[in-house]
Scaffold this motif. Sequence first.
Motif, short mmCIF file in Angstrom:
data_model
loop_
_atom_site.label_atom_id
_atom_site.label_comp_id
_atom_site.label_asym_id
_atom_site.label_seq_id
_atom_site.Cartn_x
_atom_site.Cartn_y
_atom_site.Cartn_z
N PRO A 1 196.63 -81.66 127.96
CA PRO A 1 195.31 -81.50 128.58
C PRO A 1 195.37 -81.34 130.10
N TRP A 2 196.58 -81.20 130.66
CA TRP A 2 196.71 -81.25 132.13
C TRP A 2 197.45 -80.07 132.75
N GLY A 3 197.43 -78.91 132.10
CA GLY A 3 198.22 -77.78 132.61
C GLY A 3 197.71 -77.21 133.93
N ALA B 1 194.54 -65.47 129.24
CA ALA B 1 193.88 -65.29 127.94
C ALA B 1 193.86 -66.60 127.14
N GLY B 2 194.80 -67.49 127.40
CA GLY B 2 194.87 -68.76 126.67
C GLY B 2 194.08 -69.85 127.37
N GLY C 1 203.11 -69.60 133.68
CA GLY C 1 203.88 -68.36 133.82
C GLY C 1 203.55 -67.64 135.12
N GLY D 1 190.59 -76.92 121.63
CA GLY D 1 189.37 -77.48 122.21
C GLY D 1 188.30 -76.42 122.31
N ASN E 1 189.77 -73.44 130.00
CA ASN E 1 189.78 -74.91 130.04
C ASN E 1 188.49 -75.45 130.65
N SER F 1 194.58 -71.36 129.96
CA SER F 1 194.52 -71.25 131.42
C SER F 1 193.30 -70.49 131.91
N GLU G 1 202.88 -60.67 129.27
CA GLU G 1 201.76 -61.41 128.68
C GLU G 1 201.22 -60.56 127.53
N GLU H 1 198.43 -60.56 125.90
CA GLU H 1 197.00 -60.22 125.79
C GLU H 1 196.42 -59.85 127.17
N GLY I 1 199.83 -67.50 131.59
CA GLY I 1 198.88 -68.59 131.88
C GLY I 1 199.20 -69.15 133.27
N GLY J 1 202.82 -71.39 126.56
CA GLY J 1 201.90 -72.43 126.09
C GLY J 1 202.32 -72.95 124.73
N PRO J 2 201.36 -73.20 123.82
CA PRO J 2 201.72 -73.74 122.50
C PRO J 2 202.54 -72.77 121.67
N GLY K 1 188.37 -77.04 133.59
CA GLY K 1 188.37 -76.72 135.02
C GLY K 1 188.35 -77.89 135.96
C1 FAD Z 1 189.31 -77.35 126.04
C2 FAD Z 1 190.39 -77.54 127.06
C3 FAD Z 1 190.06 -78.04 128.32
C4 FAD Z 1 191.06 -78.23 129.26
N1 FAD Z 1 190.71 -78.70 130.49
C5 FAD Z 1 191.66 -78.89 131.43
C6 FAD Z 1 191.31 -79.36 132.71
O1 FAD Z 1 190.14 -79.55 133.02
N2 FAD Z 1 192.31 -79.59 133.62
C7 FAD Z 1 193.63 -79.36 133.31
O2 FAD Z 1 194.49 -79.63 134.15
N3 FAD Z 1 193.97 -78.87 132.11
C8 FAD Z 1 193.04 -78.63 131.17
N4 FAD Z 1 193.38 -78.17 129.93
C9 FAD Z 1 194.78 -77.91 129.65
C10 FAD Z 1 195.24 -76.59 130.25
O3 FAD Z 1 194.27 -75.61 130.06
C11 FAD Z 1 196.57 -76.16 129.62
O4 FAD Z 1 197.50 -77.22 129.66
C12 FAD Z 1 197.17 -74.99 130.38
O5 FAD Z 1 196.22 -73.95 130.53
C13 FAD Z 1 198.41 -74.47 129.69
O6 FAD Z 1 198.90 -73.43 130.47
P1 FAD Z 1 200.15 -72.56 130.00
O7 FAD Z 1 200.39 -71.56 131.04
O8 FAD Z 1 201.26 -73.49 129.62
O9 FAD Z 1 199.68 -71.92 128.62
P2 FAD Z 1 198.55 -70.84 128.25
O10 FAD Z 1 197.40 -70.87 129.16
O11 FAD Z 1 198.31 -71.02 126.79
O12 FAD Z 1 199.29 -69.47 128.51
C14 FAD Z 1 200.29 -68.99 127.65
C15 FAD Z 1 200.16 -67.49 127.60
O13 FAD Z 1 201.28 -66.98 126.88
C16 FAD Z 1 200.84 -65.86 126.15
N5 FAD Z 1 201.82 -65.63 125.09
C17 FAD Z 1 202.05 -66.41 124.02
N6 FAD Z 1 203.05 -65.92 123.29
C18 FAD Z 1 203.47 -64.80 123.93
C19 FAD Z 1 204.49 -63.85 123.65
N7 FAD Z 1 205.28 -63.94 122.59
N8 FAD Z 1 204.66 -62.82 124.52
C20 FAD Z 1 203.86 -62.69 125.62
N9 FAD Z 1 202.88 -63.57 125.90
C21 FAD Z 1 202.70 -64.62 125.07
C22 FAD Z 1 199.45 -66.23 125.69
O14 FAD Z 1 198.67 -65.08 125.39
C23 FAD Z 1 198.91 -67.01 126.89
O15 FAD Z 1 198.17 -66.18 127.77
C24 FAD Z 1 192.41 -77.94 128.96
C25 FAD Z 1 192.73 -77.41 127.70
C26 FAD Z 1 191.74 -77.21 126.76
C27 FAD Z 1 192.11 -76.63 125.44
#
Ligand code: FAD
Length: 338
Positions: free
Chosen positions: A304-306, A38-39, A14, A192, A44, A41, A32, A34, A11, A176-177, A46
């Motif tokens: 909500p702020w990643g 894919a999550g 990462g 969401g 969202n 990131s 990654e 998927e 995401g 992520g989560p 945007g």
């Molecule tokens: C509806 C919605 C709207 C949003 N709007 C905004 C916005 O406008 N502005 C903003 O700043 N933020 C927004 N956010 C929040 C933001 O999208 C997230 O905080 C951010 O994308 C999280 O990024 P990440 O890299 O931590 O996690 P993710 O994007 O979840 O990435 C984690 C990745 O890890 C992968 N993964 C998981 N487990 C494994 C494993 N065991 N092995 C390999 N890969 C794995 C997953 O497939 C995924 O691709 C929004 C969120 C939602 C749900």
Amino acid sequence: MSADVIVIGGGIVGCALAAFLAEGGAEVVLYEREAIAAGASGRNSGVVQDTLDPELDALYEESLEHYRTLGHGFELPTEPAGLLLVSDQPPEPVAGATYLEGPALREAEPSLADGLFAYRLETGRPVPPAAAAHAFAARAREAGARIEIGAAQLRDGSVIVDGEPRPAGAVAIAAGPWSAELLPVPVSALWGVVVEFELPEAPRHVLEEAGIKALTGAGGIPDVLFSAVTARGISSIGSTFVAERPDPDALAPRIVANATRFLPALADATPRGLRACARPISADGRPYLGLVTENVAVATGHGPWGITLGPASARLVADQLLGRPAEIPPALNVTRLS
Ligand SMILES: Cc1cc2nc3c(=O)[nH]c(=O)nc-3n(C[C@H](O)[C@H](O)[C@H](O)COP(=O)(O)OP(=O)(O)OC[C@H]3O[C@@H](n4cnc5c(N)ncnc54)[C@H](O)[C@@H]3O)c2cc1C
């Protein structure tokens, strides 16, 4: 081949970690499970905007700087679109914001329904949802990082992919989560759903239903709140806040009905897309950053702020792993859990 650092998760966090680590001279492999973005990131709403949490100001300001120079297909709007916190009731005052109602609100944002109230803040830069993660992935590859598809597990501090151990000097968890499946960190998914429209007169501002701050507050989480972010002519209308992975088709009518109270044009518009994703929610609404053990670090919990904060979080954790001075503030350091 042994990596200096394995990053788990492709995401925004990462991918930015992989880029900063590789640019700092580390041999990096990112797994990654998927696809990149894919999550959340890639799905969202945007917008890069002030989170209104003073503890997160430095991450926000630094992330803006990273975005200004990111390139690789990513363009940060030079000026903010402006954020309108809208309500159908006279709202609580918002520090530093301009109050608007009646003709002044109509002039500022003609797309809104009559009879609303709003506070306007000079923030909110809309960007296509997946653009930041893809741009950091491209930058990581350019700096020599390898990005591979595979689900990683962590056993006794070692990474296993497809049943095979993948040796590494250090591991950075940015899943992520799902980070909680790899490490004992209290991060959970808050799903969401976002509905996409191409409106003839799209909102000029980023719009949020006043109350969205409840997401990081103590008062509990409402399950639907209105938001609208328009990037390159496409309006992302949100959103839900539910613990279980939702059926987007089942929730879309509620999201649109709620949003139509604010944007009447939605009543006659046809959705052009629908997506669901999970916010990584931490116990106190702030990210968990830094080393958990000598060679395992985490960067998650951005809620909500990643997109807004991810680059600066990644830079801090990358610096720690590279052995550079890294001042992770106590309110954001994962050590606050111990
Ligand atoms: C509806 C919605 C709207 C949003 N709007 C905004 C916005 O406008 N502005 C903003 O700043 N933020 C927004 N956010 C929040 C933001 O999208 C997230 O905080 C951010 O994308 C999280 O990024 P990440 O890299 O931590 O996690 P993710 O994007 O979840 O990435 C984690 C990745 O890890 C992968 N993964 C998981 N487990 C494994 C494993 N065991 N092995 C390999 N890969 C794995 C997953 O497939 C995924 O691709 C929004 C969120 C939602 C749900």
